[in-house]
Design an enzyme around this catalytic site. Structure first.
Site, PDB file in Angstrom:
ATOM      1  N   SER A  86       0.784  -1.235   0.000  1.00 39.81           N
ATOM      2  CA  SER A  86       0.000   0.000   0.000  1.00 39.81           C
ATOM      3  C   SER A  86       0.814   1.282   0.000  1.00 39.81           C
ATOM      4  O   SER A  86       0.248   2.375  -0.062  1.00 39.81           O
ATOM      5  CB  SER A  86      -0.952   0.018   1.207  1.00 39.81           C
ATOM      6  OG  SER A  86      -2.031  -0.857   0.992  1.00 39.81           O
ATOM      7  N   LYS A  89      -0.124   3.778  -2.612  1.00 39.90           N
ATOM      8  CA  LYS A  89      -1.171   4.805  -2.523  1.00 39.90           C
ATOM      9  C   LYS A  89      -0.631   6.232  -2.494  1.00 39.90           C
ATOM     10  O   LYS A  89      -1.379   7.177  -2.783  1.00 39.90           O
ATOM     11  CB  LYS A  89      -2.056   4.529  -1.302  1.00 39.90           C
ATOM     12  CG  LYS A  89      -2.866   3.238  -1.403  1.00 39.90           C
ATOM     13  CD  LYS A  89      -3.782   3.063  -0.199  1.00 39.90           C
ATOM     14  CE  LYS A  89      -4.658   1.826  -0.305  1.00 39.90           C
ATOM     15  NZ  LYS A  89      -3.943   0.566  -0.095  1.00 39.90           N
ATOM     16  N   SER A 143      -5.330   3.574   4.705  1.00 36.87           N
ATOM     17  CA  SER A 143      -5.025   2.568   3.679  1.00 36.87           C
ATOM     18  C   SER A 143      -6.272   1.826   3.195  1.00 36.87           C
ATOM     19  O   SER A 143      -6.221   0.618   2.930  1.00 36.87           O
ATOM     20  CB  SER A 143      -3.985   1.568   4.198  1.00 36.87           C
ATOM     21  OG  SER A 143      -3.202   1.069   3.145  1.00 36.87           O
TER      22      SER A 143
END
Length: 327
Positions: A86, A89, A143
């Site tokens: 993640s 992101k 997240s």
């Protein structure tokens, strides 16, 4: 030549040039600059005291750089290409903000977005709406994978165009060891290196929205159609600690990626970027961040557990057997 010796040589040359230029100034100007000269000398000596042999991290790969100059302070397997989970992101947020799409526009969460995430669990209801700025916020600080998927699918041209824009942005930043295949980071094929991610964190810090959203401690997102609220918390516990001043942060986890953490924080007044990839244990990246901070402030990081060392050797045996000969 070892990194700290190269830094020492460069720093001495810069100090020499600086002092020579000061001596050529009028006496009054010299006097005004004397305090600044002392400050520069002090900061330089502190940097030169950093010994690479006095830091030990549990992460398989790591990079620490001066955020202002980009100068490397520490590197450990920093060119090793690994899944980044993640941490992806951060790029998702940058590409969305670059598009100049209205941040107050409400975007819809769809079944197609969920399926693109392999139906990964989410509390967000299909069909509901949320302003784009809040979608970015919960994707960064908590997240939320569905949020990241929605940002990709509502981009002009759709998700494929979004992923293409992510990879183009990476190349523009000079991230030559990075590839993105989705906006959430759920695919293990989203890969990068610690040195590349240090570049990405520096770039992300230039976006006021990212510095604000990624460091939000907790947030209640208010959805419409239907109306409901969901409470989100930051996945980096360090944002809650007064002893840390964090400007940008993102965590990541996949089985293939291990525990990951990137952030920009102030240490001794210096904006410092930390990247830690494939850490052993849920709290290990947090521990490594503390070890880096301690190393910069005291010159020694402290030790890691024997189980963390064993984990690193196992990972490196799979990824780069030649590394074992160096340890």
């Amino acid at each position: 030549m070892p990194l700290h010796k190269r830094l020492k040589t460069i720093s001495r040359l810069l100090i020499g040039i600086f002092i020579t230029s000061v001596l050529s100034l009028p006496a009054i100007a010299q006097e005004k600059l004397s305090v600044q000269t002392t400050a520069i000398s002090s900061a330089t000596q502190k940097l030169l005291s950093l010994n690479q042999e006095n830091i030990e991290l549990a992460s398989v790969s790591a990079a620490v750089i001066d955020a202002r100059t980009g100068a490397p302070l520490y590197s450990k397997n920093a060119e090793l290409i690994l899944p980044i989970a993640s941490v992806t992101k951060l790029m998702t947020a940058m590409v969305t903000l670059d598009s100049k799409l209205p941040l107050n526009e409400k975007i819809r969460f769809t079944q197609a977005q969920k399926e693109a995430n392999n139906n990964y669990y989410t509390r967000i209801r299909i069909g509901s709406l949320l302003p784009r700025k809040d979608v970015i916020r919960i994707a960064l600080m908590s997240s939320e994978n569905m949020a990241a998927s929605a940002l990709g699918h509502t981009y002009p041209g759709g998700n494929m165009a979004f992923v293409k824009a992510m990879n183009l942005k990476a190349l523009q930043l000079g991230m030559t060891q990075t590839t993105f295949v989705d906006s959430s980071g759920l695919s293990e094929r989203n890969i990068s290196s610690a040195s590349d991610l240090a570049i990405m964190v520096r770039a992300a810090a230039s976006y006021p929205e990212i510095t604000k959203y990624s460091t939000t401690k907790s947030y209640t997102a208010r959805f419409t159609n239907p109306g409901y609220s969901l409470r989100y918390g930051n996945t980096n516990v360090l944002v809650h600690r007064k002893s840390w001043s964090i400007d940008v942060t993102k965590t990541g986890y996949l089985n293939e990626a291990g525990r990951c953490l990137v952030m920009m924080t102030k240490i001794n007044g210096r904006d410092t970027v930390m990247v830690m990839l494939n850490s052993y244990g849920k709290r290990t990246p947090i521990g490594d961040a503390g070890r880096i901070k301690r190393w910069i402030t005291t010159g020694k990081s402290g030790k890691i557990s024997s189980s963390a060392r064993h984990y690193q050797r196992q990972v490196l045996r799979q990824l780069m057997p030649e590394q074992l000969a160096l340890n």
